[in-house]
Design a protein around this motif. Structure first.
Motif, PDB file in Angstrom:
ATOM      1  N   GLN A 157      -8.226   3.922 -11.625  1.00 12.27           N
ATOM      2  CA  GLN A 157      -9.118   2.625 -11.243  1.00 12.27           C
ATOM      3  C   GLN A 157      -8.869   1.373 -12.140  1.00 12.27           C
ATOM      4  O   GLN A 157      -8.696   0.223 -11.511  1.00 12.27           O
ATOM      5  CB  GLN A 157     -10.475   3.094 -11.466  1.00 12.27           C
ATOM      6  N   GLU A 158      -8.621   1.647 -13.242  1.00  8.85           N
ATOM      7  CA  GLU A 158      -8.508   0.307 -14.078  1.00  8.85           C
ATOM      8  C   GLU A 158      -7.284  -0.383 -13.441  1.00  8.85           C
ATOM      9  O   GLU A 158      -7.341  -1.669 -13.537  1.00  8.85           O
ATOM     10  CB  GLU A 158      -8.287   0.804 -15.539  1.00  8.85           C
ATOM     11  N   LEU A 159      -6.270   0.424 -13.382  1.00  9.96           N
ATOM     12  CA  LEU A 159      -4.855  -0.532 -12.841  1.00  9.96           C
ATOM     13  C   LEU A 159      -5.054  -0.949 -11.249  1.00  9.96           C
ATOM     14  O   LEU A 159      -4.327  -1.926 -10.867  1.00  9.96           O
ATOM     15  CB  LEU A 159      -3.603   0.337 -13.052  1.00  9.96           C
ATOM     16  N   ILE A 160      -6.083  -0.117 -10.414  1.00 12.74           N
ATOM     17  CA  ILE A 160      -6.060  -0.969  -9.209  1.00 12.74           C
ATOM     18  C   ILE A 160      -6.756  -2.044  -9.282  1.00 12.74           C
ATOM     19  O   ILE A 160      -6.435  -3.043  -8.850  1.00 12.74           O
ATOM     20  CB  ILE A 160      -7.214   0.286  -8.547  1.00 12.74           C
ATOM     21  N   GLY A 161      -7.685  -2.265 -10.234  1.00  9.96           N
ATOM     22  CA  GLY A 161      -8.115  -3.478 -10.763  1.00  9.96           C
ATOM     23  C   GLY A 161      -7.112  -4.453 -11.228  1.00  9.96           C
ATOM     24  O   GLY A 161      -7.350  -5.662 -10.677  1.00  9.96           O
ATOM     25  N   TYR A 162      -6.275  -3.956 -11.958  1.00  5.83           N
ATOM     26  CA  TYR A 162      -5.183  -4.795 -12.350  1.00  5.83           C
ATOM     27  C   TYR A 162      -4.400  -5.380 -11.191  1.00  5.83           C
ATOM     28  O   TYR A 162      -3.957  -6.527 -11.173  1.00  5.83           O
ATOM     29  CB  TYR A 162      -4.427  -4.037 -13.264  1.00  5.83           C
ATOM     30  N   ALA A 163      -4.179  -4.593 -10.305  1.00  4.51           N
ATOM     31  CA  ALA A 163      -3.218  -5.043  -9.147  1.00  4.51           C
ATOM     32  C   ALA A 163      -4.065  -6.055  -8.318  1.00  4.51           C
ATOM     33  O   ALA A 163      -3.354  -6.988  -7.735  1.00  4.51           O
ATOM     34  CB  ALA A 163      -2.887  -3.618  -8.245  1.00  4.51           C
ATOM     35  N   CYS A 164      -5.361  -5.805  -8.351  1.00 10.92           N
ATOM     36  CA  CYS A 164      -6.181  -7.002  -7.461  1.00 10.92           C
ATOM     37  C   CYS A 164      -5.999  -8.348  -8.287  1.00 10.92           C
ATOM     38  O   CYS A 164      -5.812  -9.227  -7.586  1.00 10.92           O
ATOM     39  CB  CYS A 164      -7.731  -6.385  -7.708  1.00 10.92           C
ATOM     40  N   ILE A 165      -6.458  -8.307  -9.632  1.00 13.66           N
ATOM     41  CA  ILE A 165      -6.432  -9.568 -10.262  1.00 13.66           C
ATOM     42  C   ILE A 165      -5.024 -10.231 -10.382  1.00 13.66           C
ATOM     43  O   ILE A 165      -4.905 -11.408 -10.202  1.00 13.66           O
ATOM     44  CB  ILE A 165      -7.433  -9.604 -11.528  1.00 13.66           C
ATOM     45  N   ALA A 166      -4.139  -9.273 -10.610  1.00 12.56           N
ATOM     46  CA  ALA A 166      -2.650  -9.798 -10.997  1.00 12.56           C
ATOM     47  C   ALA A 166      -1.994  -9.935  -9.520  1.00 12.56           C
ATOM     48  O   ALA A 166      -0.849 -10.608  -9.231  1.00 12.56           O
ATOM     49  CB  ALA A 166      -1.919  -8.954 -11.748  1.00 12.56           C
ATOM     50  N   GLU A 167      -2.659  -9.537  -8.318  1.00 12.26           N
ATOM     51  CA  GLU A 167      -2.175  -9.679  -7.013  1.00 12.26           C
ATOM     52  C   GLU A 167      -0.772  -9.125  -6.482  1.00 12.26           C
ATOM     53  O   GLU A 167       0.127  -9.775  -6.474  1.00 12.26           O
ATOM     54  CB  GLU A 167      -2.260 -11.179  -6.483  1.00 12.26           C
ATOM     55  N   VAL A 168      -0.819  -7.935  -7.039  1.00 13.32           N
ATOM     56  CA  VAL A 168       0.470  -7.047  -6.557  1.00 13.32           C
ATOM     57  C   VAL A 168       0.287  -6.309  -5.617  1.00 13.32           C
ATOM     58  O   VAL A 168      -0.579  -5.300  -5.845  1.00 13.32           O
ATOM     59  CB  VAL A 168       0.736  -6.197  -7.881  1.00 13.32           C
ATOM     60  N   PRO A 169       1.255  -6.454  -4.506  1.00 17.04           N
ATOM     61  CA  PRO A 169       1.089  -5.384  -3.465  1.00 17.04           C
ATOM     62  C   PRO A 169       1.404  -4.032  -3.927  1.00 17.04           C
ATOM     63  O   PRO A 169       2.530  -3.754  -4.575  1.00 17.04           O
ATOM     64  CB  PRO A 169       2.103  -5.945  -2.418  1.00 17.04           C
ATOM     65  N   CYS A 170       0.692  -2.896  -3.525  1.00 18.16           N
ATOM     66  CA  CYS A 170       0.872  -1.736  -3.553  1.00 18.16           C
ATOM     67  C   CYS A 170       0.154  -0.620  -2.754  1.00 18.16           C
ATOM     68  O   CYS A 170      -0.834  -1.356  -2.201  1.00 18.16           O
ATOM     69  CB  CYS A 170       0.730  -1.194  -5.003  1.00 18.16           C
ATOM     70  N   GLY A 179     -14.637   1.364  -7.034  1.00 16.56           N
ATOM     71  CA  GLY A 179     -14.318   2.142  -8.090  1.00 16.56           C
ATOM     72  C   GLY A 179     -13.942   1.420  -9.121  1.00 16.56           C
ATOM     73  O   GLY A 179     -14.108   1.839 -10.384  1.00 16.56           O
ATOM     74  N   THR A 180     -13.245   0.274  -9.007  1.00 11.19           N
ATOM     75  CA  THR A 180     -12.684  -0.474 -10.154  1.00 11.19           C
ATOM     76  C   THR A 180     -13.858  -1.327 -10.578  1.00 11.19           C
ATOM     77  O   THR A 180     -14.525  -2.082  -9.600  1.00 11.19           O
ATOM     78  CB  THR A 180     -11.503  -1.155  -9.849  1.00 11.19           C
ATOM     79  N   HIS A 188     -14.180  -7.929  -6.756  1.00 10.63           N
ATOM     80  CA  HIS A 188     -12.729  -7.736  -5.937  1.00 10.63           C
ATOM     81  C   HIS A 188     -13.020  -7.608  -4.433  1.00 10.63           C
ATOM     82  O   HIS A 188     -14.049  -6.922  -4.131  1.00 10.63           O
ATOM     83  CB  HIS A 188     -12.079  -6.772  -6.830  1.00 10.63           C
ATOM     84  N   ALA A 189     -12.070  -7.578  -3.719  1.00 16.17           N
ATOM     85  CA  ALA A 189     -12.134  -7.331  -2.507  1.00 16.17           C
ATOM     86  C   ALA A 189     -11.250  -5.793  -2.292  1.00 16.17           C
ATOM     87  O   ALA A 189     -10.559  -5.574  -3.097  1.00 16.17           O
ATOM     88  CB  ALA A 189     -11.711  -8.502  -1.277  1.00 16.17           C
ATOM     89  N   ALA A 190     -11.471  -5.136  -1.523  1.00 15.88           N
ATOM     90  CA  ALA A 190     -10.660  -3.811  -1.062  1.00 15.88           C
ATOM     91  C   ALA A 190     -10.325  -3.853   0.493  1.00 15.88           C
ATOM     92  O   ALA A 190     -11.173  -4.193   1.199  1.00 15.88           O
ATOM     93  CB  ALA A 190     -11.781  -2.810  -1.611  1.00 15.88           C
ATOM     94  N   ILE A 191      -9.108  -3.245   0.458  1.00 15.90           N
ATOM     95  CA  ILE A 191      -8.900  -2.723   1.793  1.00 15.90           C
ATOM     96  C   ILE A 191      -8.603  -1.349   1.729  1.00 15.90           C
ATOM     97  O   ILE A 191      -7.852  -0.700   0.711  1.00 15.90           O
ATOM     98  CB  ILE A 191      -7.514  -3.623   2.315  1.00 15.90           C
TER      99      ILE A 191
END
Lengths: 377, 271, 63
Positions: A88-101, A130-131, A135-138
């Motif tokens: 979860q923490e790194l899913i949030g990282y991908a959200c704020i840093a805007e990294v596709p995965c 979860g994170t 943030h938004a989630a898809i």
């Protein structure tokens, strides 16, 4: 020429969909019931020059996926509930840093270790909330093996287009079920790649949203030098605590999804035109629901099915409309009540909303759903 | 004469955030000199860090820089290096970040012997959060969470790295600036996992609680107690009490991870 | 007569005094919170001050 057909497990179809979408990097950690995704990709990725790495833990797998994506590789990880909790923490990282995965969650039952070999649909709220932090989630919830393939492709497309993590959740039933799958030809399904910057390296700002809500993403090693951080940042990518920058960036990252719901949304309706009772269900449970609709229709009961394929962002508009049309909505899901609260919120009191759930490791059967429909009639 | 650091620093980023006397700046300068010595093209150099004071280092350097989450530098860096082995990957961070919350990633990156250089700034404390004890805080020392003295035993980062399988392990201190860039240069040139432990000073949260009157006291302590590993072999246990060994502590050649994976690709493709 | 010219970038100097203490020729002094080049003529260009300055605040140039 006849299309290639196979009898595949959902998890295998997921791996095949990833390769179709252009995925070249997998990092993961063994966990039931998702392990076949890793096993397939450990075999298939090196064949196309891609990379597979089994990391030391779930968190490391998520970290490696983000790192690899920043070099321009389309990247994926696959896990189950306990693994998603760790990521979860790194899913949030991908959200704020805007990294596709892309994150695959083959859902099992229970909190904690729960029932590793049993199905569940109790991670659906986690996929959204979860994170920590706004943030938004898809999140996508396929219900057949074929759909796991196409939704995995779509997950990559959405991740690349909106520059963010996308989760695909399917319960253990579809993950391990074997079904006939028809492989789409290359080019048959749309495959989207992230937008590369058109400005020179000197002018590049990784979060410059002046030309759209989703800023182009350069790759490490492509001539662009830039900074990526999990701190709140300004358009240039460097940390800031200035209120106006923080606010603008946070809102943009949510709005890039919420302003494009029409593009992201996907759902299926079955006999809803004249429905008086609606079954709202997703994943493997929606298959039982569809059977229940057919049985109830034979008895003259006007019932229909709404099946979200995009679960997040929540299908607010259509759920609201159907709530006005119907007397009652039965939300069938393998949990003790999760999406039902969202449906209730969208119904705005226009109809009765009830929940039909199950958490004993057995699938929700059509009879169970039909009985509930009759109860609310 | 004067070294040109400016071409490596992002415009407008100095002065940095570190406290007066913090050794992280000395390490950053050493890293810049090492990158220059190795002739690293910054466009193809990824500098990856976790969270903490030391992990703010990449933000100052004009390269592909990735400031990740607490403890995760080695795992993110593994993803970067696997996906693009032609990039030079350098990790940096502190002792708590690297060996407590990130301990698992640290040892497994060492085990894989993936080609990267990890500069770990060991200042014996969690500085950014105000001086809580880390796995490297000396037993008995005072930290904000050990008001009665630290009961915990200490991690020896270099020994940990050697035990975990790193193939180049070296240690120096912030008081030995020329050795910093010499060892980092060797680490970058080494094909495999290179750990460069730099014993560092945190005057703000460690020094003032532990009877160091000033940052200069701390620097003198680092200088006085460093024993080159080559000299240590001729010293008795009594003479070595309270000292730390510096220089190259371990070096071996072993297959590197991304090269091994290139072989996997060849096999998969039937070559 | 030394051929060194010492430059202190006052905006970067945080006054830690490491350079003052480690200069073997006592070239530098603290001026309250900033370093001051007191005796440039004594500088032997050993570079210790520049190497040990954590703040990129002192440079030793050829005069």
């Amino acid at each position: 020429m006849a299309k290639k057909v196979a009898l595949l497990q959902g998890n295998q179809a997921c791996a095949a969909g990833a390769v179709y979408a252009g995925c070249t990097f997998f990092a993961g950690y063994p966990i039931t019931p998702s392990t076949e995704v890793a096993e397939e990709l450990s075999n298939d990725l090196p064949k196309i020059g891609g990379k597979f790495i089994q990391m030391e833990d779930e968190i490391a797998a998520m970290a490696a996926v983000i790192g690899a994506s920043l070099t321009g590789s389309k990247s994926i990880t696959a896990t189950s509930g306990p693994g998603v909790s760790l990521k979860q923490e790194l899913i949030g990282y991908a959200c704020i840093a805007e990294v596709p995965c892309v994150i695959i969650n083959v859902m099992r039952g229970g909190p904690s270790t729960g029932m590793p070999t049993g199905p569940g649909q109790s991670d659906v709220m986690q996929a959204m909330w979860g994170t920590h932090g706004d943030h938004a989630a898809i999140a996508l919830v396929p219900s057949t093996v074929q759909e796991i393939f196409t939704e995995t492709v779509r997950a990559f497309n959405l991740a690349e287009k909106y520059r963010m993590p996308v989760q695909v959740l399917f319960d253990e039933i579809v993950g391990h079920m074997r079904e006939r799958i028809v492989f789409p030809e290359p080019g048959e399904l749309e495959v989207i790649n992230r937008t590369a910057p058109t400005v020179s390296p000197a002018e590049y700002k990784p979060y410059d949203a002046t030309k759209g809500q989703v800023p182009p993403l350069a790759s490490f090693g492509s001539g662009y030098k830039f900074h990526v951080t999990g701190l709140n940042k300004a358009a240039d990518g460097f940390p800031t605590t200035k209120a106006e920058y923080v606010d603008a960036e946070e809102r943009r990252q949510v709005n890039k999804v919420m302003d494009n719901v029409a593009d992201i949304e996907s759902n299926e309706e079955y006999l809803t035109e004249d429905a008086e009772v609606l079954i709202w269900s997703y994943g493997s449970t929606a298959r039982s629901a569809r059977y229940a609709v057919n049985e109830l229709r034979k008895q003259g009961i006007k019932v229909g099915l709404f099946r979200p394929v995009t679960l997040w962002p929540f299908p607010e508009k259509r759920t609201s409309e159907l709530a006005k049309q119907c007397k009652a909505i039965v939300v069938a899901e393998m949990n003790l009540g999760q999406m039902v609260y969202e449906v209730e919120r969208a119904a705005k009191g226009n109809c009765v909303v009830v929940h039909e759930g199950r958490v004993d490791g057995e699938p929700i059967n059509p009879g169970q759903i039909a009985a509930k429909v009759k109860e609310v009639m | 004469m004067a070294y040109d650091y400016d071409k490596s620093i992002r415009p407008g980023k100095l002065p940095h955030i570190w406290c007066p006397g913090c050794g992280h700046g000395i390490v950053m300068k050493g890293l810049i000199r090492a990158m220059d010595t190795c002739g690293l093209d910054r466009k193809n150099t990824a500098i990856v860090s976790g969270i903490g004071c030391a992990s703010r280092l990449p933000g100052y350097l004009d390269a592909c820089t990735l400031h990740t989450a607490h403890g995760r530098a080695a795992a993110f860096a593994t993803g970067v290096k696997m996906a693009k082995p032609e990039m030079t990957v350098i990790c940096c961070g502190g002792d708590g970040d690297g060996t407590a919350i990130g301990g698992n990633h640290f040892i497994h990156a060492c085990r894989r012997n993936i080609d990267m250089t990890y500069v770990i700034m060991n200042n014996f404390i969690y500085g950014m959060t105000g001086g809580q004890f880390s796995p490297c805080t000396p037993t008995g020392a005072k930290a904000s969470t050990t008001p009665y003295g630290n009961p915990d035993p200490v991690f020896d980062i270099s020994k940990l790295a050697i035990g975990a399988g790193a193939t180049f392990v070296a240690r120096t201190t912030a008081a030995h600036p020329r050795e910093i860039d010499k060892l980092i240069t060797m680490g970058i040139k080494h094909k495999g996992m290179a750990i460069i432990e730099v014993l560092d000073d945190c005057p703000t949260t460690y020094g003032r609680r532990n009877k160091f009157r000033s940052v200069v006291d701390m620097m003198k302590h680092l200088k006085a107690n460093a024993v080159p590993a080559v000299a240590a072999s001729k010293m008795t246990a009594e003479q070595l009490a309270g000292k730390f060994l510096t220089g190259v502590l371990f070096q071996e050649e072993r297959p590197e991870y991304t090269a091994q994976y290139a072989e996997v690709i060849k096999k998969a493709q039937g070559a | 007569m030394s051929s060194a010219r010492l430059e202190v970038i006052e905006r970067y100097c945080k006054g830690c005094s490491i350079c003052v203490e480690f200069c073997p020729k006592n070239v530098l002094e603290m001026d309250v919170f900033l370093v001051k080049v007191a005796r440039p003529e004594d500088c032997i260009k050993c570079m210790q001050c520049e190497l040990l300055c954590p703040d990129f605040a002192i440079k030793v140039h050829d005069a």
